[in-house]
Design a protein around this motif. Structure first.
Motif, PDB file in Angstrom:
ATOM      1  N   ALA A 205      -3.519   9.030   4.379  1.00  0.00           N
ATOM      2  CA  ALA A 205      -2.501   9.277   3.355  1.00  0.00           C
ATOM      3  C   ALA A 205      -2.054   7.937   2.797  1.00  0.00           C
ATOM      4  CB  ALA A 205      -1.308  10.041   3.937  1.00  0.00           C
ATOM      5  N   ALA A 206      -1.767   7.919   1.508  1.00  0.00           N
ATOM      6  CA  ALA A 206      -1.373   6.674   0.840  1.00  0.00           C
ATOM      7  C   ALA A 206      -0.494   6.983  -0.360  1.00  0.00           C
ATOM      8  CB  ALA A 206      -2.617   5.898   0.388  1.00  0.00           C
TER       9      ALA A 206
ATOM     10  N   LYS B  30       1.809   8.273  -6.756  1.00  0.00           N
ATOM     11  CA  LYS B  30       1.501   9.596  -6.203  1.00  0.00           C
ATOM     12  C   LYS B  30       1.279   9.472  -4.700  1.00  0.00           C
ATOM     13  CE  LYS B  30      -2.673  11.548  -6.323  1.00  0.00           C
ATOM     14  NZ  LYS B  30      -3.876  12.228  -6.820  1.00  0.00           N
ATOM     15  N   PRO B  31       2.169  10.062  -3.884  1.00  0.00           N
ATOM     16  CA  PRO B  31       1.887  10.146  -2.454  1.00  0.00           C
ATOM     17  C   PRO B  31       0.851  11.260  -2.253  1.00  0.00           C
ATOM     18  CG  PRO B  31       4.224  10.569  -2.910  1.00  0.00           C
ATOM     19  CD  PRO B  31       3.481  10.573  -4.213  1.00  0.00           C
ATOM     20  N   PHE B  32      -0.251  10.938  -1.583  1.00  0.00           N
ATOM     21  CA  PHE B  32      -1.297  11.939  -1.364  1.00  0.00           C
ATOM     22  C   PHE B  32      -1.823  11.852   0.055  1.00  0.00           C
ATOM     23  CE2 PHE B  32      -3.778   8.222  -2.524  1.00  0.00           C
ATOM     24  CZ  PHE B  32      -4.863   8.292  -1.663  1.00  0.00           C
ATOM     25  N   ALA B  33      -2.393  12.962   0.494  1.00  0.00           N
ATOM     26  CA  ALA B  33      -3.029  13.034   1.804  1.00  0.00           C
ATOM     27  C   ALA B  33      -4.447  13.546   1.608  1.00  0.00           C
ATOM     28  CB  ALA B  33      -2.241  13.938   2.737  1.00  0.00           C
TER      29      ALA B  33
ATOM     30  N   HIS C  15      -0.058   3.209   3.524  1.00  0.00           N
ATOM     31  CA  HIS C  15      -0.232   2.025   2.697  1.00  0.00           C
ATOM     32  C   HIS C  15      -0.101   2.388   1.212  1.00  0.00           C
ATOM     33  CE1 HIS C  15      -4.178   3.922   3.242  1.00  0.00           C
ATOM     34  NE2 HIS C  15      -4.548   3.364   2.112  1.00  0.00           N
ATOM     35  N   HIS C  16      -0.053   1.354   0.383  1.00  0.00           N
ATOM     36  CA  HIS C  16      -0.006   1.495  -1.078  1.00  0.00           C
ATOM     37  C   HIS C  16      -1.331   0.996  -1.639  1.00  0.00           C
ATOM     38  CE1 HIS C  16       4.405   2.122  -1.342  1.00  0.00           C
ATOM     39  NE2 HIS C  16       4.445   1.343  -0.275  1.00  0.00           N
ATOM     40  N   ILE C  17      -1.899   1.755  -2.603  1.00  0.00           N
ATOM     41  CA  ILE C  17      -3.129   1.316  -3.257  1.00  0.00           C
ATOM     42  C   ILE C  17      -2.900   1.160  -4.757  1.00  0.00           C
ATOM     43  CG2 ILE C  17      -4.661   2.239  -1.484  1.00  0.00           C
ATOM     44  CD1 ILE C  17      -5.213   4.646  -3.304  1.00  0.00           C
ATOM     45  N   PHE C  18      -3.770   0.361  -5.373  1.00  0.00           N
ATOM     46  CA  PHE C  18      -3.709   0.045  -6.798  1.00  0.00           C
ATOM     47  C   PHE C  18      -2.360  -0.547  -7.200  1.00  0.00           C
ATOM     48  CE2 PHE C  18      -7.316   2.883  -6.513  1.00  0.00           C
ATOM     49  CZ  PHE C  18      -8.263   2.155  -7.225  1.00  0.00           C
ATOM     50  N   VAL C  19      -1.846  -1.393  -6.317  1.00  0.00           N
ATOM     51  CA  VAL C  19      -0.590  -2.083  -6.590  1.00  0.00           C
ATOM     52  C   VAL C  19      -0.770  -3.069  -7.750  1.00  0.00           C
ATOM     53  CG1 VAL C  19       1.146  -3.641  -5.586  1.00  0.00           C
ATOM     54  CG2 VAL C  19       0.261  -1.726  -4.256  1.00  0.00           C
TER      55      VAL C  19
END
Length: 138
Positions: free
Chosen positions: A29-30, A46-49, A112-116
């Motif tokens: 999840a991120a 967008k929080p996603f799993a 974690h965070h992606i595409f920051v």
């Protein structure tokens, strides 16, 4: 010996037209900050799993789902209220469930965070989760 089956979580769009179930067996999840996720959710991220696509079942409103994309990569929205429910990814093998549409509480949390590197300039990340400019390495 029988293997224990993961409990099922309920999810729905804002208006209740589309309902789904998914196993509480997410692999990751991120929080995604890419411009596509920001625009499709109308939010800073967008929080996603993520889970194998076969673990998600539409239980109501299949005919009312609007899909943006193609058969192997698309976003699935309610055709009535527009809620983003999930994204089909990784050559149609996985879904990224929009965590905000879950009715039941999942055991997983974004890690974690992606595409920051393309996050909204007006948003400040305030937690201590790892941040990745693009995809994570994991």
């Amino acid at each position: 010996m029988q293997q224990k089956q993961a409990r099922r979580l309920a999810g729905t769009c804002m208006c209740g037209t589309v309902r789904y179930e998914v196993s509480d067996a997410f692999g990751y999840a991120a929080n995604c900050h890419c411009s596509k996720c920001r625009r499709t959710t109308g939010s800073a991220f967008k929080p996603f799993a993520g889970i194998e696509a076969r673990e998600l079942a539409i239980v109501k409103g299949e005919a009312d789902i609007m899909r943006y994309g193609d058969e192997i990569t698309h976003d699935a929205h309610c055709g009535v209220c527009g809620s983003l429910l999930y994204s089909l990814v990784r050559e149609a093998m996985y879904v990224h469930v929009a965590m905000g549409t879950l009715v039941d509480e999942p055991t997983i949390r974004p890690s974690h965070h992606i595409f920051v590197g393309s996050k909204a300039p007006w948003f400040t990340i305030m937690d201590d989760l790892p941040q990745f400019r693009e995809h994570s390495n994991g």
